[in-house]
Design a protein around this motif. Sequence first.
Motif, PDB file in Angstrom:
ATOM      1  N   VAL A 138       0.861  -1.176   0.000  1.00  0.00           N
ATOM      2  CA  VAL A 138       0.000   0.000   0.000  1.00  0.00           C
ATOM      3  C   VAL A 138       0.900   1.229   0.000  1.00  0.00           C
ATOM      4  CG1 VAL A 138      -1.869   1.223   1.176  1.00  0.00           C
ATOM      5  CG2 VAL A 138      -1.708  -1.280   1.369  1.00  0.00           C
ATOM      6  N   SER A 139       0.907   1.946  -1.107  1.00  0.00           N
ATOM      7  CA  SER A 139       1.798   3.100  -1.216  1.00  0.00           C
ATOM      8  C   SER A 139       1.061   4.369  -0.818  1.00  0.00           C
ATOM      9  CB  SER A 139       2.350   3.217  -2.640  1.00  0.00           C
ATOM     10  OG  SER A 139       1.363   3.764  -3.502  1.00  0.00           O
ATOM     11  N   GLY A 140       1.713   5.509  -0.998  1.00  0.00           N
ATOM     12  CA  GLY A 140       1.141   6.781  -0.574  1.00  0.00           C
ATOM     13  C   GLY A 140       0.272   7.457  -1.603  1.00  0.00           C
ATOM     14  N   ALA A 141      -0.385   6.697  -2.468  1.00  0.00           N
ATOM     15  CA  ALA A 141      -1.318   7.277  -3.427  1.00  0.00           C
ATOM     16  C   ALA A 141      -2.685   7.441  -2.786  1.00  0.00           C
ATOM     17  CB  ALA A 141      -1.429   6.390  -4.672  1.00  0.00           C
TER      18      ALA A 141
ATOM     19  N   SER B  29       5.566   7.816  -7.540  1.00  0.00           N
ATOM     20  CA  SER B  29       6.894   7.729  -6.937  1.00  0.00           C
ATOM     21  C   SER B  29       7.324   6.279  -6.799  1.00  0.00           C
ATOM     22  CB  SER B  29       6.886   8.406  -5.566  1.00  0.00           C
ATOM     23  OG  SER B  29       8.119   8.222  -4.904  1.00  0.00           O
ATOM     24  N   THR B  30       6.400   5.425  -6.351  1.00  0.00           N
ATOM     25  CA  THR B  30       6.704   4.003  -6.216  1.00  0.00           C
ATOM     26  C   THR B  30       6.960   3.379  -7.580  1.00  0.00           C
ATOM     27  OG1 THR B  30       5.365   3.858  -4.198  1.00  0.00           O
ATOM     28  CG2 THR B  30       5.828   1.800  -5.356  1.00  0.00           C
ATOM     29  N   VAL B  31       6.143   3.724  -8.570  1.00  0.00           N
ATOM     30  CA  VAL B  31       6.360   3.236  -9.936  1.00  0.00           C
ATOM     31  C   VAL B  31       7.758   3.599 -10.406  1.00  0.00           C
ATOM     32  CG1 VAL B  31       5.703   3.605 -12.354  1.00  0.00           C
ATOM     33  CG2 VAL B  31       3.934   3.184 -10.640  1.00  0.00           C
ATOM     34  N   ALA B  32       8.140   4.863 -10.206  1.00  0.00           N
ATOM     35  CA  ALA B  32       9.443   5.341 -10.678  1.00  0.00           C
ATOM     36  C   ALA B  32      10.590   4.604 -10.002  1.00  0.00           C
ATOM     37  CB  ALA B  32       9.557   6.846 -10.429  1.00  0.00           C
ATOM     38  N   LYS B  33      10.469   4.375  -8.702  1.00  0.00           N
ATOM     39  CA  LYS B  33      11.550   3.700  -7.980  1.00  0.00           C
ATOM     40  C   LYS B  33      11.687   2.244  -8.407  1.00  0.00           C
ATOM     41  CE  LYS B  33      11.457   6.742  -3.958  1.00  0.00           C
ATOM     42  NZ  LYS B  33      11.154   6.864  -2.512  1.00  0.00           N
ATOM     43  N   ILE B  34      10.557   1.563  -8.577  1.00  0.00           N
ATOM     44  CA  ILE B  34      10.623   0.164  -9.013  1.00  0.00           C
ATOM     45  C   ILE B  34      11.201   0.084 -10.421  1.00  0.00           C
ATOM     46  CG2 ILE B  34       9.284  -1.906  -9.517  1.00  0.00           C
ATOM     47  CD1 ILE B  34       7.256  -0.937  -7.435  1.00  0.00           C
ATOM     48  N   ALA B  35      10.772   0.999 -11.297  1.00  0.00           N
ATOM     49  CA  ALA B  35      11.258   1.003 -12.677  1.00  0.00           C
ATOM     50  C   ALA B  35      12.759   1.285 -12.748  1.00  0.00           C
ATOM     51  CB  ALA B  35      10.486   2.033 -13.500  1.00  0.00           C
ATOM     52  N   SER B  36      13.265   1.999 -11.739  1.00  0.00           N
ATOM     53  CA  SER B  36      14.693   2.350 -11.703  1.00  0.00           C
ATOM     54  C   SER B  36      15.523   1.360 -10.900  1.00  0.00           C
ATOM     55  CB  SER B  36      14.871   3.760 -11.112  1.00  0.00           C
ATOM     56  OG  SER B  36      14.164   4.722 -11.860  1.00  0.00           O
TER      57      SER B  36
ATOM     58  N   LEU C  14      10.837  -1.297   2.502  1.00  0.00           N
ATOM     59  CA  LEU C  14      10.482  -2.710   2.357  1.00  0.00           C
ATOM     60  C   LEU C  14       9.523  -2.942   1.200  1.00  0.00           C
ATOM     61  CD1 LEU C  14      10.670  -5.613   3.374  1.00  0.00           C
ATOM     62  CD2 LEU C  14       8.824  -5.092   4.990  1.00  0.00           C
ATOM     63  N   LEU C  15       8.596  -2.021   0.963  1.00  0.00           N
ATOM     64  CA  LEU C  15       7.659  -2.178  -0.146  1.00  0.00           C
ATOM     65  C   LEU C  15       8.406  -2.254  -1.474  1.00  0.00           C
ATOM     66  CD1 LEU C  15       4.299  -0.271  -0.604  1.00  0.00           C
ATOM     67  CD2 LEU C  15       5.812  -0.713  -2.517  1.00  0.00           C
ATOM     68  N   GLU C  16       9.301  -1.317  -1.684  1.00  0.00           N
ATOM     69  CA  GLU C  16      10.059  -1.284  -2.942  1.00  0.00           C
ATOM     70  C   GLU C  16      10.985  -2.487  -3.053  1.00  0.00           C
ATOM     71  OE1 GLU C  16      11.876   2.496  -2.433  1.00  0.00           O
ATOM     72  OE2 GLU C  16       9.927   3.522  -2.398  1.00  0.00           O
ATOM     73  N   ARG C  17      11.597  -2.894  -1.954  1.00  0.00           N
ATOM     74  CA  ARG C  17      12.477  -4.068  -1.968  1.00  0.00           C
ATOM     75  C   ARG C  17      11.694  -5.323  -2.310  1.00  0.00           C
ATOM     76  NH1 ARG C  17      16.761  -6.944  -3.362  1.00  0.00           N
ATOM     77  NH2 ARG C  17      17.043  -8.767  -2.009  1.00  0.00           N
ATOM     78  N   ALA C  18      10.512  -5.473  -1.705  1.00  0.00           N
ATOM     79  CA  ALA C  18       9.683  -6.646  -1.992  1.00  0.00           C
ATOM     80  C   ALA C  18       9.288  -6.694  -3.466  1.00  0.00           C
ATOM     81  CB  ALA C  18       8.440  -6.647  -1.103  1.00  0.00           C
ATOM     82  N   ALA C  19       8.964  -5.534  -4.031  1.00  0.00           N
ATOM     83  CA  ALA C  19       8.609  -5.474  -5.455  1.00  0.00           C
ATOM     84  C   ALA C  19       9.801  -5.841  -6.324  1.00  0.00           C
ATOM     85  CB  ALA C  19       8.100  -4.082  -5.803  1.00  0.00           C
TER      86      ALA C  19
ATOM     87  N   ARG D  78       6.351   6.613 -19.333  1.00  0.00           N
ATOM     88  CA  ARG D  78       7.600   5.906 -19.639  1.00  0.00           C
ATOM     89  C   ARG D  78       7.956   4.931 -18.525  1.00  0.00           C
ATOM     90  NH1 ARG D  78      10.841  11.095 -22.199  1.00  0.00           N
ATOM     91  NH2 ARG D  78      10.225  10.731 -24.385  1.00  0.00           N
ATOM     92  N   ASN D  79       7.743   5.343 -17.273  1.00  0.00           N
ATOM     93  CA  ASN D  79       8.030   4.440 -16.160  1.00  0.00           C
ATOM     94  C   ASN D  79       7.090   3.240 -16.161  1.00  0.00           C
ATOM     95  OD1 ASN D  79      10.186   5.920 -15.098  1.00  0.00           O
ATOM     96  ND2 ASN D  79       8.856   7.177 -13.820  1.00  0.00           N
TER      97      ASN D  79
END
Length: 202
Positions: A9-12, A105-112, A118-123, A148-149
């Motif tokens: 659950v991200s900050g959207a 923001s979460t999309v961009a970080k995962i794409a990069s 922990l959320l981004e690491r799990a993804a 693009r992301n």
Amino acid sequence: MTKPLIIGVSGASGLIYAVRTLKYLLAADYTIELVASRASYMVWQAEEDIRMPAEPAQQELFWREKAGVSTGGKLNCHRWSDVGDNIASGSFRTLGMVIIPCSMSTVAKIASGLSSDLLERAADVQLKEGKPLVVVPRETPFSLIHLRNLTALAEVGVKVVPAIPAWYHHPQTIEDLVDFVVARTLDTLDIDCIPLERWQGN
């Protein structure tokens, strides 16, 4: 024993999407590993004027209360900062991961390939292990950078399910609109636990 499904659950905006997802998965007796990002705490405050507890045990009770499912399924909550938790490892077997709602923001970080929590690491782990990853972006309009992301994620197999409802099932409430998006999201994982009037043709 069914492998667990990770819910991020991200900050959207749109926490109701996460709540309804949990409602149906727990009622269907799934095991859920939930991680809410730091920004999601602020969204709860902004949208509902509610403070989400940080302690995992208290947070489990919080999510169950919001979902209206006191028993059934199994819900394990994780601290957003605990990047050494079990869902951060590729050896932890899962059905996949759904990030709902998913911020740009979460999309961009995962794409990069960034993993600052922990959320981004799990993804990132789901991607490297070839496990299903589904993102439900809740933003409008999309900028070219957003597109693009999202394209970068789609190119590596991530399912992108925008929070866009339909009307052919004759929704009567906000929950009906939300449930359509949740059902289509879970469809990508071949999970069918939501009553949904599906399109039958003309």
